[in-house]
Motif scaffolding. Structure first.
Motif, PDB file in Angstrom:
ATOM      1  N   PHE A 152     -14.569 -74.212  91.902  1.00  0.00           N
ATOM      2  CA  PHE A 152     -15.691 -73.170  91.706  1.00  0.00           C
ATOM      3  C   PHE A 152     -16.211 -73.342  92.893  1.00  0.00           C
ATOM      4  CE2 PHE A 152     -17.246 -74.805  87.343  1.00  0.00           C
ATOM      5  CZ  PHE A 152     -17.161 -73.877  86.896  1.00  0.00           C
ATOM      6  N   ALA A 153     -15.809 -74.040  94.198  1.00  0.00           N
ATOM      7  CA  ALA A 153     -16.183 -73.647  95.499  1.00  0.00           C
ATOM      8  C   ALA A 153     -14.950 -72.877  95.646  1.00  0.00           C
ATOM      9  CB  ALA A 153     -16.076 -74.752  96.102  1.00  0.00           C
ATOM     10  N   ARG A 154     -14.033 -73.622  95.145  1.00  0.00           N
ATOM     11  CA  ARG A 154     -12.670 -71.696  96.240  1.00  0.00           C
ATOM     12  C   ARG A 154     -12.895 -70.348  95.307  1.00  0.00           C
ATOM     13  NH1 ARG A 154      -7.739 -70.549  93.488  1.00  0.00           N
ATOM     14  NH2 ARG A 154      -7.946 -72.055  91.963  1.00  0.00           N
ATOM     15  N   MET A 155     -13.412 -70.754  94.453  1.00  0.00           N
ATOM     16  CA  MET A 155     -13.568 -69.266  93.267  1.00  0.00           C
ATOM     17  C   MET A 155     -15.299 -69.065  94.351  1.00  0.00           C
ATOM     18  SD  MET A 155     -11.420 -68.674  91.268  1.00  0.00           S
ATOM     19  CE  MET A 155     -12.226 -67.337  90.287  1.00  0.00           C
ATOM     20  N   ARG A 156     -16.166 -69.200  94.483  1.00  0.00           N
ATOM     21  CA  ARG A 156     -16.921 -68.996  95.373  1.00  0.00           C
ATOM     22  C   ARG A 156     -16.839 -68.043  96.580  1.00  0.00           C
ATOM     23  NH1 ARG A 156     -19.847 -73.671  93.511  1.00  0.00           N
ATOM     24  NH2 ARG A 156     -19.373 -75.114  95.800  1.00  0.00           N
ATOM     25  N   GLU A 157     -15.921 -69.146  97.411  1.00  0.00           N
ATOM     26  CA  GLU A 157     -15.007 -68.732  98.430  1.00  0.00           C
ATOM     27  C   GLU A 157     -14.247 -67.227  98.047  1.00  0.00           C
ATOM     28  OE1 GLU A 157     -12.880 -71.209  99.962  1.00  0.00           O
ATOM     29  OE2 GLU A 157     -14.622 -72.681 100.480  1.00  0.00           O
ATOM     30  N   LEU A 158     -14.130 -67.509  97.496  1.00  0.00           N
ATOM     31  CA  LEU A 158     -13.454 -65.965  96.780  1.00  0.00           C
ATOM     32  C   LEU A 158     -13.925 -64.956  96.426  1.00  0.00           C
ATOM     33  CD1 LEU A 158     -10.089 -66.859  95.002  1.00  0.00           C
ATOM     34  CD2 LEU A 158      -9.740 -66.274  97.145  1.00  0.00           C
ATOM     35  N   GLY A 159     -15.781 -64.528  96.724  1.00  0.00           N
ATOM     36  CA  GLY A 159     -16.436 -63.991  95.766  1.00  0.00           C
ATOM     37  C   GLY A 159     -17.302 -63.443  94.830  1.00  0.00           C
ATOM     38  N   ALA A 160     -16.771 -64.823  93.728  1.00  0.00           N
ATOM     39  CA  ALA A 160     -16.941 -65.176  92.309  1.00  0.00           C
ATOM     40  C   ALA A 160     -18.675 -65.578  92.650  1.00  0.00           C
ATOM     41  CB  ALA A 160     -16.449 -66.023  91.528  1.00  0.00           C
ATOM     42  N   VAL A 161     -19.222 -64.608  91.844  1.00  0.00           N
ATOM     43  CA  VAL A 161     -21.009 -65.055  91.713  1.00  0.00           C
ATOM     44  C   VAL A 161     -20.939 -65.923  90.169  1.00  0.00           C
ATOM     45  CG1 VAL A 161     -21.431 -63.583  93.348  1.00  0.00           C
ATOM     46  CG2 VAL A 161     -21.950 -62.717  90.898  1.00  0.00           C
ATOM     47  N   GLY A 162     -20.617 -65.346  89.280  1.00  0.00           N
ATOM     48  CA  GLY A 162     -20.970 -66.210  87.975  1.00  0.00           C
ATOM     49  C   GLY A 162     -19.727 -65.702  86.733  1.00  0.00           C
ATOM     50  N   GLU A 163     -19.270 -66.536  85.574  1.00  0.00           N
ATOM     51  CA  GLU A 163     -18.274 -66.062  84.884  1.00  0.00           C
ATOM     52  C   GLU A 163     -19.009 -65.784  83.711  1.00  0.00           C
ATOM     53  OE1 GLU A 163     -18.449 -68.193  82.396  1.00  0.00           O
ATOM     54  OE2 GLU A 163     -18.863 -69.926  83.121  1.00  0.00           O
TER      55      GLU A 163
ATOM     56  N   LEU B  33     -15.483 -67.795  81.200  1.00  0.00           N
ATOM     57  CA  LEU B  33     -15.116 -68.728  82.005  1.00  0.00           C
ATOM     58  C   LEU B  33     -13.734 -67.294  82.165  1.00  0.00           C
ATOM     59  CD1 LEU B  33     -14.156 -71.764  80.091  1.00  0.00           C
ATOM     60  CD2 LEU B  33     -15.975 -71.247  81.633  1.00  0.00           C
ATOM     61  N   HIS B  34     -14.238 -66.682  82.446  1.00  0.00           N
ATOM     62  CA  HIS B  34     -13.565 -64.934  83.649  1.00  0.00           C
ATOM     63  C   HIS B  34     -14.176 -64.840  84.902  1.00  0.00           C
ATOM     64  CE1 HIS B  34     -10.601 -64.802  80.980  1.00  0.00           C
ATOM     65  NE2 HIS B  34     -10.968 -65.381  79.367  1.00  0.00           N
ATOM     66  N   PHE B  35     -14.161 -65.410  86.076  1.00  0.00           N
ATOM     67  CA  PHE B  35     -14.689 -65.043  87.174  1.00  0.00           C
ATOM     68  C   PHE B  35     -14.621 -63.593  87.762  1.00  0.00           C
ATOM     69  CE2 PHE B  35     -13.846 -69.130  87.282  1.00  0.00           C
ATOM     70  CZ  PHE B  35     -14.947 -70.411  87.679  1.00  0.00           C
ATOM     71  N   LEU B  36     -16.455 -63.446  88.130  1.00  0.00           N
ATOM     72  CA  LEU B  36     -16.616 -62.123  88.579  1.00  0.00           C
ATOM     73  C   LEU B  36     -17.533 -62.232  90.055  1.00  0.00           C
ATOM     74  CD1 LEU B  36     -18.300 -60.726  85.095  1.00  0.00           C
ATOM     75  CD2 LEU B  36     -15.625 -60.527  85.462  1.00  0.00           C
ATOM     76  N   ASP B  37     -16.862 -60.806  90.489  1.00  0.00           N
ATOM     77  CA  ASP B  37     -17.639 -60.774  91.563  1.00  0.00           C
ATOM     78  C   ASP B  37     -18.825 -60.080  91.920  1.00  0.00           C
ATOM     79  OD1 ASP B  37     -17.386 -58.588  92.114  1.00  0.00           O
ATOM     80  OD2 ASP B  37     -15.483 -57.894  93.162  1.00  0.00           O
ATOM     81  N   ALA B  38     -19.728 -59.519  92.649  1.00  0.00           N
ATOM     82  CA  ALA B  38     -20.881 -59.084  92.601  1.00  0.00           C
ATOM     83  C   ALA B  38     -21.087 -57.836  91.464  1.00  0.00           C
ATOM     84  CB  ALA B  38     -21.386 -59.290  94.010  1.00  0.00           C
TER      85      ALA B  38
ATOM     86  N   ALA C  46     -27.840 -64.216  89.501  1.00  0.00           N
ATOM     87  CA  ALA C  46     -26.173 -63.366  89.785  1.00  0.00           C
ATOM     88  C   ALA C  46     -25.118 -63.208  89.042  1.00  0.00           C
ATOM     89  CB  ALA C  46     -25.526 -64.390  91.629  1.00  0.00           C
ATOM     90  N   ALA C  47     -24.983 -64.421  88.505  1.00  0.00           N
ATOM     91  CA  ALA C  47     -24.002 -64.236  87.200  1.00  0.00           C
ATOM     92  C   ALA C  47     -24.399 -62.963  86.374  1.00  0.00           C
ATOM     93  CB  ALA C  47     -23.968 -65.151  86.335  1.00  0.00           C
ATOM     94  N   VAL C  48     -25.825 -62.997  85.587  1.00  0.00           N
ATOM     95  CA  VAL C  48     -25.735 -62.051  84.410  1.00  0.00           C
ATOM     96  C   VAL C  48     -26.339 -60.488  84.973  1.00  0.00           C
ATOM     97  CG1 VAL C  48     -28.260 -60.754  83.346  1.00  0.00           C
ATOM     98  CG2 VAL C  48     -27.734 -63.335  83.625  1.00  0.00           C
ATOM     99  N   ARG C  49     -26.415 -60.206  85.808  1.00  0.00           N
ATOM    100  CA  ARG C  49     -26.246 -59.359  87.219  1.00  0.00           C
ATOM    101  C   ARG C  49     -24.935 -58.938  87.316  1.00  0.00           C
ATOM    102  NH1 ARG C  49     -29.772 -57.128  92.486  1.00  0.00           N
ATOM    103  NH2 ARG C  49     -28.640 -59.058  92.875  1.00  0.00           N
ATOM    104  N   ALA C  50     -23.893 -59.852  88.040  1.00  0.00           N
ATOM    105  CA  ALA C  50     -22.357 -59.128  87.553  1.00  0.00           C
ATOM    106  C   ALA C  50     -21.897 -58.638  85.839  1.00  0.00           C
ATOM    107  CB  ALA C  50     -21.305 -60.375  87.977  1.00  0.00           C
ATOM    108  N   ALA C  51     -21.968 -59.122  85.227  1.00  0.00           N
ATOM    109  CA  ALA C  51     -22.126 -58.878  83.819  1.00  0.00           C
ATOM    110  C   ALA C  51     -21.856 -57.955  83.655  1.00  0.00           C
ATOM    111  CB  ALA C  51     -22.289 -60.090  82.610  1.00  0.00           C
TER     112      ALA C  51
END
Length: 336
Positions: free
Chosen positions: A233-244, A247-252, A290-295
């Motif tokens: 999760f830390a690595r995905m946050r560094e890549l810009g992910a805000v939620g999933e 289990l598929h990660f999304l940016d803002a 943030a995850a809901v807004r990204a979805a």
């Protein structure tokens, strides 16, 4: 025998009161028992979930806010409730009741329902659900097993119950939801014809009940327990992910974040979510803002049940670009 007779009497009292609309005094006379016993049996029926109560929220009670969120994100429907508590468990229970009420009030053709059985809110929804007007052919789990055995058992039970309420058949995905390498994923699927069949069925989802998660370990799960680790999760946050989403990660902006973790998930793919005719989600609370807004920004959801605080958050910040939405497809738009 006495226990069985007591259960039969409890069920009979519950049916007379809730199904036939009889008053407690009339039930007492008919069954030749005291009215106080009738009251106790009705309370017991709720305690053991023989009777499940769903509080139906009046439609469009937050009409202006709902319409603004719908317009901002190009959604088909948004249902907003007032939270009675900021506690995640209490909010989840309120959202689950609202989702159950929504499902029971509508009729639509959905031969295949995709179900995120690991979602605690969706499992709570099933716990209070009653038989639906809509009929289906199958309820397919959209993710493999996550977490400890007791959670896996609860997920399977929810899938079974949802299928029974729709008149369909449950289709289980009884394999690890997250594995340690693509090679292990390939090996597991090669040997499991039932998992292969379940995954193929997800190619034609009519209604997807999707799960939205924050970019952190879910409170009901343990890091690495058929799940991602804290380091993942830390690595995905560094890549810009805000939620999933499932289990598929999304940016803002709702754009999928490539980090190598998709290849470790045994479950619904982003392409399968994208092609589903309807994508419903129930999520709220500050942790998931943030995850809901990204979805929504990415078009991965077309119907949302949430709380007023989350809806207000969705109206803050920059407007999403609806012309480029990775989660939308022509087929999904046609089926909405």
């Amino acid at each position: 025998m006495e226990d069985v007779d007591a259960q039969r009497l409890m069920v009979k009292v519950a049916r007379l009161y809730h199904t036939h609309g009889m008053r407690q005094t009339d039930i007492a006379k008919r069954l030749q028992i005291s009215q106080s016993r009738v009251s106790r049996l009705l309370a017991q029926a709720e305690e053991v979930s023989v009777v499940r109560t769903v509080v139906a929220v009046p439609q469009r009670i937050h009409a202006d806010l709902e319409e603004r969120v719908e317009a901002r994100y190009g959604l088909g429907e948004v249902h907003v409730i007032d939270a009675v508590s900021t506690d995640d468990k209490e909010l989840g229970r309120d959202l689950a009741h609202t989702m159950a009420s929504l499902l029971q009030d509508i009729t639509f053709d959905a031969p295949t329902i995709g179900f995120t059985s690991w979602s605690s809110t969706l499992r709570l929804m099933v716990d209070v659900l009653q038989p639906l007007r809509s009929r289906t052919e199958r309820v397919v789990e959209m993710l493999g097993d996550l977490g400890p055995p007791e959670l896996q058992h609860d997920a399977a039970r929810s899938t079974q119950r949802l299928a029974s309420f729709t008149g369909g058949q449950p289709v289980f995905l009884r394999t690890s939801g997250v594995v340690s390498s693509p090679e292990i994923k390939e090996l597991l699927l090669r040997r499991d014809v039932y998992a292969q069949e379940a995954l193929r069925m997800l190619d034609s989802i009519d209604l997807a009940l999707v799960g939205i998660g924050a970019c952190e370990v879910d409170p009901s799960l343990r890091p690495g327990d058929n799940f991602f680790t804290d380091e993942d999760f830390a690595r995905m946050r560094e890549l810009g992910a805000v939620g999933e989403v499932c289990l598929h990660f999304l940016d803002a902006d709702g754009v999928p974040v490539e980090g190598g973790l998709d290849e470790l998930v045994i479950g619904v793919t982003l392409d399968q979510i994208r092609s589903a005719r309807r994508r419903w989600a129930v999520a709220g609370g500050r942790r998931k803002h943030a995850a809901v807004r990204a979805a929504l920004a990415g078009g991965w959801v077309d119907t949302l049940v949430t709380d007023a605080d989350t809806a207000e958050f969705l109206m803050s910040g920059p407007e999403p670009d609806l012309t480029v939405r990775p989660g939308r497809s022509a087929a999904a738009d046609a089926g909405s």
